[in-house]
Design a protein around this motif. Structure first.
Motif, PDB file in Angstrom:
ATOM      1  N   SER A 127       0.806  -1.216   0.000  1.00  0.00           N
ATOM      2  CA  SER A 127       0.000   0.000   0.000  1.00  0.00           C
ATOM      3  C   SER A 127       0.841   1.269   0.000  1.00  0.00           C
ATOM      4  CB  SER A 127      -0.940   0.010   1.210  1.00  0.00           C
ATOM      5  OG  SER A 127      -0.189   0.030   2.414  1.00  0.00           O
ATOM      6  N   VAL A 128       0.161   2.349  -0.306  1.00  0.00           N
ATOM      7  CA  VAL A 128       0.725   3.698  -0.221  1.00  0.00           C
ATOM      8  C   VAL A 128       0.132   4.363   1.018  1.00  0.00           C
ATOM      9  CG1 VAL A 128       0.866   5.952  -1.357  1.00  0.00           C
ATOM     10  CG2 VAL A 128       0.963   3.850  -2.721  1.00  0.00           C
ATOM     11  N   ASP A 129       0.960   5.019   1.793  1.00  0.00           N
ATOM     12  CA  ASP A 129       0.494   5.722   2.993  1.00  0.00           C
ATOM     13  C   ASP A 129      -0.101   7.063   2.564  1.00  0.00           C
ATOM     14  OD1 ASP A 129       0.007   6.824   5.449  1.00  0.00           O
ATOM     15  OD2 ASP A 129       2.102   6.865   6.112  1.00  0.00           O
ATOM     16  N   VAL A 130      -1.355   7.014   2.111  1.00  0.00           N
ATOM     17  CA  VAL A 130      -1.999   8.214   1.580  1.00  0.00           C
ATOM     18  C   VAL A 130      -2.110   9.294   2.658  1.00  0.00           C
ATOM     19  CG1 VAL A 130      -4.110   9.126   0.540  1.00  0.00           C
ATOM     20  CG2 VAL A 130      -3.262   6.867  -0.130  1.00  0.00           C
ATOM     21  N   ALA A 131      -2.499   8.895   3.866  1.00  0.00           N
ATOM     22  CA  ALA A 131      -2.625   9.864   4.954  1.00  0.00           C
ATOM     23  C   ALA A 131      -1.272  10.488   5.283  1.00  0.00           C
ATOM     24  CB  ALA A 131      -3.219   9.198   6.195  1.00  0.00           C
ATOM     25  N   GLY A 132      -0.237   9.671   5.343  1.00  0.00           N
ATOM     26  CA  GLY A 132       1.093  10.194   5.642  1.00  0.00           C
ATOM     27  C   GLY A 132       1.598  11.119   4.561  1.00  0.00           C
ATOM     28  N   ALA A 133       1.342  10.773   3.287  1.00  0.00           N
ATOM     29  CA  ALA A 133       1.765  11.636   2.185  1.00  0.00           C
ATOM     30  C   ALA A 133       1.049  12.982   2.247  1.00  0.00           C
ATOM     31  CB  ALA A 133       1.491  10.944   0.846  1.00  0.00           C
ATOM     32  N   ALA A 134      -0.258  12.954   2.520  1.00  0.00           N
ATOM     33  CA  ALA A 134      -1.015  14.197   2.626  1.00  0.00           C
ATOM     34  C   ALA A 134      -0.527  15.049   3.790  1.00  0.00           C
ATOM     35  CB  ALA A 134      -2.504  13.879   2.795  1.00  0.00           C
ATOM     36  N   GLU A 135      -0.265  14.403   4.924  1.00  0.00           N
ATOM     37  CA  GLU A 135       0.224  15.145   6.092  1.00  0.00           C
ATOM     38  C   GLU A 135       1.588  15.777   5.806  1.00  0.00           C
ATOM     39  OE1 GLU A 135       0.835  14.476  10.914  1.00  0.00           O
ATOM     40  OE2 GLU A 135       0.478  12.764   9.594  1.00  0.00           O
ATOM     41  N   ASP A 136       2.484  15.023   5.188  1.00  0.00           N
ATOM     42  CA  ASP A 136       3.827  15.541   4.915  1.00  0.00           C
ATOM     43  C   ASP A 136       3.797  16.674   3.891  1.00  0.00           C
ATOM     44  OD1 ASP A 136       4.777  13.703   6.699  1.00  0.00           O
ATOM     45  OD2 ASP A 136       5.540  12.304   5.190  1.00  0.00           O
ATOM     46  N   ALA A 137       2.940  16.547   2.869  1.00  0.00           N
ATOM     47  CA  ALA A 137       2.833  17.610   1.874  1.00  0.00           C
ATOM     48  C   ALA A 137       2.288  18.892   2.504  1.00  0.00           C
ATOM     49  CB  ALA A 137       1.924  17.165   0.733  1.00  0.00           C
ATOM     50  N   THR A 138       1.260  18.763   3.328  1.00  0.00           N
ATOM     51  CA  THR A 138       0.673  19.935   3.982  1.00  0.00           C
ATOM     52  C   THR A 138       1.659  20.557   4.962  1.00  0.00           C
ATOM     53  OG1 THR A 138      -1.503  18.872   3.787  1.00  0.00           O
ATOM     54  CG2 THR A 138      -1.340  20.767   5.266  1.00  0.00           C
ATOM     55  N   ALA A 139       2.386  19.720   5.689  1.00  0.00           N
ATOM     56  CA  ALA A 139       3.392  20.226   6.624  1.00  0.00           C
ATOM     57  C   ALA A 139       4.492  20.983   5.889  1.00  0.00           C
ATOM     58  CB  ALA A 139       3.994  19.075   7.429  1.00  0.00           C
ATOM     59  N   HIS A 140       4.849  20.521   4.701  1.00  0.00           N
ATOM     60  CA  HIS A 140       5.853  21.235   3.895  1.00  0.00           C
ATOM     61  C   HIS A 140       5.356  22.635   3.540  1.00  0.00           C
ATOM     62  CE1 HIS A 140       8.729  22.270   0.793  1.00  0.00           C
ATOM     63  NE2 HIS A 140       7.728  22.384  -0.068  1.00  0.00           N
ATOM     64  N   LEU A 141       4.098  22.738   3.151  1.00  0.00           N
ATOM     65  CA  LEU A 141       3.532  24.056   2.834  1.00  0.00           C
ATOM     66  C   LEU A 141       3.543  24.961   4.064  1.00  0.00           C
ATOM     67  CD1 LEU A 141       0.512  22.914   0.627  1.00  0.00           C
ATOM     68  CD2 LEU A 141       2.607  24.028  -0.169  1.00  0.00           C
ATOM     69  N   LEU A 142       3.230  24.398   5.216  1.00  0.00           N
ATOM     70  CA  LEU A 142       3.239  25.185   6.452  1.00  0.00           C
ATOM     71  C   LEU A 142       4.642  25.690   6.779  1.00  0.00           C
ATOM     72  CD1 LEU A 142       0.869  22.880   8.493  1.00  0.00           C
ATOM     73  CD2 LEU A 142       0.385  25.260   7.903  1.00  0.00           C
ATOM     74  N   ARG A 143       5.652  24.876   6.503  1.00  0.00           N
ATOM     75  CA  ARG A 143       7.028  25.291   6.786  1.00  0.00           C
ATOM     76  C   ARG A 143       7.483  26.440   5.899  1.00  0.00           C
ATOM     77  NH1 ARG A 143       7.718  19.653   7.507  1.00  0.00           N
ATOM     78  NH2 ARG A 143       8.423  19.418   5.344  1.00  0.00           N
ATOM     79  N   THR A 144       6.820  26.615   4.760  1.00  0.00           N
ATOM     80  CA  THR A 144       7.166  27.745   3.886  1.00  0.00           C
ATOM     81  C   THR A 144       6.442  29.024   4.306  1.00  0.00           C
ATOM     82  OG1 THR A 144       5.402  27.353   2.244  1.00  0.00           O
ATOM     83  CG2 THR A 144       7.474  26.131   1.964  1.00  0.00           C
ATOM     84  N   GLY A 145       5.665  28.952   5.388  1.00  0.00           N
ATOM     85  CA  GLY A 145       4.978  30.136   5.891  1.00  0.00           C
ATOM     86  C   GLY A 145       3.549  30.281   5.427  1.00  0.00           C
ATOM     87  N   ARG A 146       3.024  29.308   4.686  1.00  0.00           N
ATOM     88  CA  ARG A 146       1.626  29.396   4.214  1.00  0.00           C
ATOM     89  C   ARG A 146       0.685  29.055   5.375  1.00  0.00           C
ATOM     90  NH1 ARG A 146       3.117  31.056  -1.176  1.00  0.00           N
ATOM     91  NH2 ARG A 146       5.167  30.098  -1.413  1.00  0.00           N
ATOM     92  N   ARG A 147      -0.455  29.690   5.396  1.00  0.00           N
ATOM     93  CA  ARG A 147      -1.369  29.482   6.510  1.00  0.00           C
ATOM     94  C   ARG A 147      -2.793  29.122   6.090  1.00  0.00           C
ATOM     95  NH1 ARG A 147       2.274  28.253   8.558  1.00  0.00           N
ATOM     96  NH2 ARG A 147       3.236  28.832  10.537  1.00  0.00           N
ATOM     97  N   ARG A 148      -3.242  29.560   4.915  1.00  0.00           N
ATOM     98  CA  ARG A 148      -4.549  29.103   4.444  1.00  0.00           C
ATOM     99  C   ARG A 148      -4.303  28.135   3.284  1.00  0.00           C
ATOM    100  NH1 ARG A 148      -9.749  32.106   1.565  1.00  0.00           N
ATOM    101  NH2 ARG A 148     -10.740  30.113   1.038  1.00  0.00           N
ATOM    102  N   ILE A 149      -4.404  26.872   3.596  1.00  0.00           N
ATOM    103  CA  ILE A 149      -4.045  25.826   2.638  1.00  0.00           C
ATOM    104  C   ILE A 149      -5.300  25.072   2.225  1.00  0.00           C
ATOM    105  CG2 ILE A 149      -2.683  23.744   2.266  1.00  0.00           C
ATOM    106  CD1 ILE A 149      -0.758  24.812   4.446  1.00  0.00           C
ATOM    107  N   ALA A 150      -5.588  25.099   0.939  1.00  0.00           N
ATOM    108  CA  ALA A 150      -6.719  24.339   0.405  1.00  0.00           C
ATOM    109  C   ALA A 150      -6.242  22.946  -0.007  1.00  0.00           C
ATOM    110  CB  ALA A 150      -7.321  25.065  -0.791  1.00  0.00           C
ATOM    111  N   ALA A 151      -7.198  22.015  -0.142  1.00  0.00           N
ATOM    112  CA  ALA A 151      -6.885  20.650  -0.575  1.00  0.00           C
ATOM    113  C   ALA A 151      -7.822  20.263  -1.707  1.00  0.00           C
ATOM    114  CB  ALA A 151      -7.012  19.671   0.581  1.00  0.00           C
ATOM    115  N   ILE A 152      -7.248  19.814  -2.807  1.00  0.00           N
ATOM    116  CA  ILE A 152      -8.032  19.372  -3.963  1.00  0.00           C
ATOM    117  C   ILE A 152      -7.861  17.860  -4.113  1.00  0.00           C
ATOM    118  CG2 ILE A 152      -8.270  19.472  -6.472  1.00  0.00           C
ATOM    119  CD1 ILE A 152      -7.430  22.379  -6.349  1.00  0.00           C
ATOM    120  N   GLY A 153      -8.987  17.172  -4.221  1.00  0.00           N
ATOM    121  CA  GLY A 153      -8.971  15.716  -4.292  1.00  0.00           C
ATOM    122  C   GLY A 153      -9.198  15.077  -2.942  1.00  0.00           C
ATOM    123  N   ALA A 154      -9.260  15.886  -1.896  1.00  0.00           N
ATOM    124  CA  ALA A 154      -9.597  15.389  -0.553  1.00  0.00           C
ATOM    125  C   ALA A 154     -11.109  15.473  -0.383  1.00  0.00           C
ATOM    126  CB  ALA A 154      -8.891  16.212   0.515  1.00  0.00           C
TER     127      ALA A 154
END
Length: 330
Positions: A150-177
């Protein structure tokens, strides 16, 4: 005359019987020995005599890879890796396409020794019930009746969103969720996205959670376009696939905004197009080689040992930061 079992055994430093066991997918061969034999097979270009093996074992030396019409974004790389891994194990691969449940029928006219199912678990369950050895690949669901890599879909989504947060973004939308289903339990991608936001002290906004019917550029474009219909817009978008993200980037530009200066975008899949888009697309790369090797290995084990315990293995993933999520210049 091509290389023989004896040639492979000599190069690998093992017995002819051990080479035969590896080539025919028998269990109880250590990982180190299997690796040496497979390397020798690849180096010599050895190919088993399919007719002789069929007479000896009752097997045809063919695996089926069943893929739905709605492909995971890494399907081309996965297919190539499956063919390579199966070839090293002495099998050929036929690829079947079609809607999930129809895929269960597509392999029946052609005799195969086992089936790899990429996508949701419906086909896997149908084939298992029909007595076929099956391994499910990817993030689909299963009732525990078949092996899954399997692919850790939840982990991939969490890591991608956390990466955006580390760049200083604060209002993050999700497409396909997707919103929570029956019982209020969110799908894995949504759950991972929510976890990352809450860990940063942010509350997910329902209006920033946009579904997509398919993992296609047009679906990403349409969803992202809705985000920019009003005066306020997110400063980042996480997409559950790279094609969705590429479509979303186009919508950002059509709204008169810039990626990444105004809106950062990240996807999942590491498709080739994203490596050459402008800007290049940040993504979560799934180890398709691992998926293929483990899936083929589990399937050949299942063919040789039908009563083996059902197993699930999770593939690793990596966030690849590229231009689409660079920190805006101050």
């Amino acid at each position: 005359m091509g290389p023989t079992l004896k040639d492979v055994a000599r190069l690998a430093g093992v017995s002819v019987k051990t080479v035969s066991n590896v080539v025919n997918g028998y269990p109880h061969v250590s990982a180190g020995v299997r690796h040496r034999v497979e390397a020798a097979v690849a180096e010599l270009g050895y190919r088993p005599n399919a007719f002789a093996r069929t007479l000896r074992t009752g097997r045809v030396g063919v695996l089926a890879l069943v893929l739905p019409d709605t492909d995971p974004p890494y399907v081309d790389d996965l297919t190539r890796e499956v063919v390579d891994a199966a070839g090293r194990a002495g099998y050929r691969v036929v690829v079947e396409r079609g809607p999930d449940e129809e895929g269960a029928n597509t392999t029946r006219p052609m005799p195969v020794d086992g089936v790899l199912v990429g996508g949701p678990g419906g086909t896997a369950r149908a084939l298992t019930a029909a007595g076929r050895p099956v391994v499910l690949i990817g993030g689909g669901s299963t009732d525990g009746s078949c092996d899954r890599v399997s692919v850790d879909v939840a982990g991939a989504a969490e890591d991608a969103t956390a990466h955006l947060l580390r760049t200083g973004r604060r209002r993050i939308a999700a497409i396909g969720a997707y919103p929570p289903g029956p019982g209020g339990v969110p799908p894995p991608g949504t759950a991972g996205y929510h976890r990352a936001l809450r860990a940063a002290g942010l509350t997910p906004l329902p209006r920033d959670l946009l579904p997509a019917r398919h993992d296609r550029r047009a679906d990403g474009y349409r969803a992202a376009r809705d985000l920019f219909a009003g005066p306020e817009h997110p400063d980042a978008i996480f997409c559950l696939s790279d094609p969705l993200a590429i479509g979303a980037m186009r919508a950002v530009f059509d709204a008169g905004l810039r990626v990444p200066a105004d809106v950062a975008v990240i996807g999942v899949g590491d498709i080739e197009e994203g490596r050459y888009s402008r800007p290049t697309l940040s993504t979560v790369a799934v180890d398709t080689g691992f998926l293929a090797r483990e899936a083929v290995g589990r399937l050949t084990t299942r063919i040789g040992q039908p009563d083996a315990d059902v197993a699930e293995v999770v593939a690793p993933h990596t966030v690849l930061a590229r231009e689409s999520t660079e920190v805006p210049a101050t």
